[in-house]
Design a protein around this motif. Structure first.
Motif, mmCIF file in Angstrom:
data_model
loop_
_atom_site.group_PDB
_atom_site.id
_atom_site.type_symbol
_atom_site.label_atom_id
_atom_site.label_comp_id
_atom_site.label_asym_id
_atom_site.label_seq_id
_atom_site.Cartn_x
_atom_site.Cartn_y
_atom_site.Cartn_z
ATOM 1 N N LEU A 18 -10.427 -4.467 -1.541
ATOM 2 C CA LEU A 18 -8.991 -4.581 -1.747
ATOM 3 C C LEU A 18 -8.224 -4.342 -0.445
ATOM 4 C CD1 LEU A 18 -10.198 -2.567 -4.293
ATOM 5 C CD2 LEU A 18 -8.002 -3.292 -5.207
ATOM 6 N N TYR A 19 -7.303 -5.252 -0.188
ATOM 7 C CA TYR A 19 -6.304 -5.026 0.858
ATOM 8 C C TYR A 19 -4.987 -4.735 0.145
ATOM 9 C CZ TYR A 19 -2.405 -6.182 3.855
ATOM 10 O OH TYR A 19 -1.200 -6.135 4.510
ATOM 11 N N VAL A 20 -4.337 -3.649 0.498
ATOM 12 C CA VAL A 20 -3.019 -3.335 -0.072
ATOM 13 C C VAL A 20 -2.043 -3.067 1.064
ATOM 14 C CG1 VAL A 20 -3.850 -2.430 -2.279
ATOM 15 C CG2 VAL A 20 -3.664 -0.897 -0.323
ATOM 16 N N ASP A 21 -0.791 -3.428 0.838
ATOM 17 C CA ASP A 21 0.228 -3.184 1.849
ATOM 18 C C ASP A 21 0.486 -1.693 2.033
ATOM 19 O OD1 ASP A 21 0.773 -5.710 2.774
ATOM 20 O OD2 ASP A 21 2.306 -6.126 1.269
ATOM 21 N N THR A 22 0.338 -0.955 0.936
ATOM 22 C CA THR A 22 0.594 0.486 0.962
ATOM 23 C C THR A 22 -0.223 1.164 -0.132
ATOM 24 O OG1 THR A 22 2.273 2.210 0.598
ATOM 25 C CG2 THR A 22 2.625 0.113 -0.505
ATOM 26 N N LEU A 23 -0.555 2.429 0.102
ATOM 27 C CA LEU A 23 -1.270 3.209 -0.909
ATOM 28 C C LEU A 23 -0.317 3.869 -1.907
ATOM 29 C CD1 LEU A 23 -3.907 4.947 1.365
ATOM 30 C CD2 LEU A 23 -4.394 3.329 -0.442
ATOM 31 N N GLU A 24 0.971 3.670 -1.717
ATOM 32 C CA GLU A 24 1.956 4.396 -2.523
ATOM 33 C C GLU A 24 1.753 4.181 -4.019
ATOM 34 O OE1 GLU A 24 4.878 6.892 -3.680
ATOM 35 O OE2 GLU A 24 4.028 6.668 -1.673
ATOM 36 N N TYR A 25 1.491 2.948 -4.441
ATOM 37 C CA TYR A 25 1.375 2.666 -5.873
ATOM 38 C C TYR A 25 0.109 3.286 -6.453
ATOM 39 C CZ TYR A 25 5.019 -0.614 -4.604
ATOM 40 O OH TYR A 25 6.170 -1.173 -4.107
ATOM 41 N N LEU A 26 -1.003 3.231 -5.722
ATOM 42 C CA LEU A 26 -2.228 3.890 -6.173
ATOM 43 C C LEU A 26 -2.035 5.396 -6.235
ATOM 44 C CD1 LEU A 26 -4.820 1.779 -4.180
ATOM 45 C CD2 LEU A 26 -4.807 2.041 -6.657
ATOM 46 N N LYS A 27 -1.290 5.926 -5.277
ATOM 47 C CA LYS A 27 -1.019 7.363 -5.261
ATOM 48 C C LYS A 27 -0.200 7.769 -6.480
ATOM 49 C CE LYS A 27 1.356 10.891 -2.495
ATOM 50 N NZ LYS A 27 2.235 11.113 -1.330
ATOM 51 N N ARG A 28 0.830 6.992 -6.797
ATOM 52 C CA ARG A 28 1.695 7.300 -7.943
ATOM 53 C C ARG A 28 0.893 7.375 -9.237
ATOM 54 N NH1 ARG A 28 6.703 3.039 -7.371
ATOM 55 N NH2 ARG A 28 7.434 3.639 -5.292
ATOM 56 N N GLY A 29 -0.036 6.444 -9.407
ATOM 57 C CA GLY A 29 -0.799 6.382 -10.651
ATOM 58 C C GLY A 29 -2.019 7.276 -10.670
ATOM 59 N N GLY A 30 -2.252 8.025 -9.585
ATOM 60 C CA GLY A 30 -3.403 8.913 -9.540
ATOM 61 C C GLY A 30 -4.720 8.180 -9.409
ATOM 62 N N ARG A 31 -4.678 6.921 -8.953
ATOM 63 C CA ARG A 31 -5.912 6.127 -8.859
ATOM 64 C C ARG A 31 -6.464 6.054 -7.435
ATOM 65 N NH1 ARG A 31 -3.383 5.760 -13.890
ATOM 66 N NH2 ARG A 31 -4.744 4.667 -15.339
ATOM 67 N N VAL A 32 -5.856 6.774 -6.505
ATOM 68 C CA VAL A 32 -6.224 6.591 -5.112
ATOM 69 C C VAL A 32 -7.555 7.245 -4.760
ATOM 70 C CG1 VAL A 32 -5.123 8.613 -4.100
ATOM 71 C CG2 VAL A 32 -5.157 6.452 -2.842
#
Length: 280
Positions: A157-171
């Motif tokens: 996976l390439y993501v622009d930012t980890l912010e969304y994964l961080k919010r959902g606790g999936r990081v």
């Protein structure tokens, strides 16, 4: 024995493909603001991308055990004597847990499989299960095929930012990258069912080049062929370019490109591009 196959909507199966392969899909719920939607019914990935861009809260909810039980019992009433239920990583969602709870109450034996992946890696695993079922395999062989497909898959996976994964606790282990998220373009993978960082890359172009290189390595390590697919969220131009370059390197006419479902999109955010390789 008639073996039925069930998966969840994060497997990203096209409804036509699922119907052709006789794979039953149980949807997750997606909550946008205060509105509850059903994946595959009344919510799209584009709606998720727009909500995230507008800072509208977006979350997901697993199917309940009753949701699964209803499907299991209907399949049993239609002649299934055994069921294999193939799902996304238990470390990423409680979906498998719901399936296992329902399996204990079902009137026919149900084997639940944790693919340890998400997205089309789970879809490929369900597809392999269908192939073995259609070749006359019993439930044990069908479940084993799905499990092995998941274990051998490569998800990048390439993501622009980890912010969304961080919010959902999936990081998961990728938390090590969060402190420098603005300075790097995260290149992520899956290990033991969790998202993990692969490399720190300074630019989007370099991250995508590495994603393609690792995907090609995975393909070339497959002695008996492989399935490959590209997914994205609100990033079709980049996804098409990645797929085109992969197809050229692999000598294929094309590599399939699809937008992720709403449930996965809620956690990865706009701009995500993923490549999945599953050995035959």
């Amino acid at each position: 024995m008639a073996v039925a196959i069930v998966t969840d909507s994060t497997a990203s199966l096209d409804p036509v493909d699922a119907a052709r392969e006789r794979i039953e899909v149980v949807p997750l719920q997606v909550i946008i603001g205060a509105e509850v939607h059903t994946e595959g019914v009344d919510v799209t990935a584009d709606m998720i991308a727009e909500a995230l861009a507008a800072y509208v809260p977006v979350s997901t909810s697993r199917p309940t055990p009753d949701d699964f039980l209803t499907v299991y019992e209907r399949l049993a009433s239609e002649g299934a004597t055994e069921i294999v239920s193939v799902h996304l990583s238990a470390k990423m969602s409680g979906t498998l847990d719901s399936a296992e709870l329902a399996a204990k109450q079902a009137s026919v034996p149900v084997t639940c499989v944790d693919t340890r992946h998400v997205g089309i890696a789970t879809g490929f695993a369900a597809g392999r299960a269908a192939q073995v079922r259609d070749a006359g395999g019993d439930a044990l062989a069908v479940a084993d095929a799905a499990r092995k497909a998941g274990e051998s898959s490569t998800t990048l996976l390439y993501v622009d930012t980890l912010e969304y994964l961080k919010r959902g606790g999936r990081v998961g282990a990728a938390a090590a990258l969060i402190g420098s998220a603005l300075a790097v373009k995260p290149l992520l993978g899956f290990k033991d069912g969790s998202v993990v960082p692969l490399e720190r890359v300074r630019t989007a172009s370099k991250a995508l080049a590495r994603l393609e290189a690792i995907a090609l390595e995975a393909c070339r390590a497959c002695d008996d062929g492989f399935d490959i697919g590209v997914q994205h969220l609100a990033n079709p131009t980049t996804a098409d370019a990645v797929a085109g370059r992969l197809a050229a390197e692999l000598g294929r006419d094309s590599v399939p490109v699809d937008e992720v479902g709403a449930a996965i999109g809620a956690h990865v955010g706009p701009g995500m591009v993923a490549v999945v390789v599953t050995p035959a």
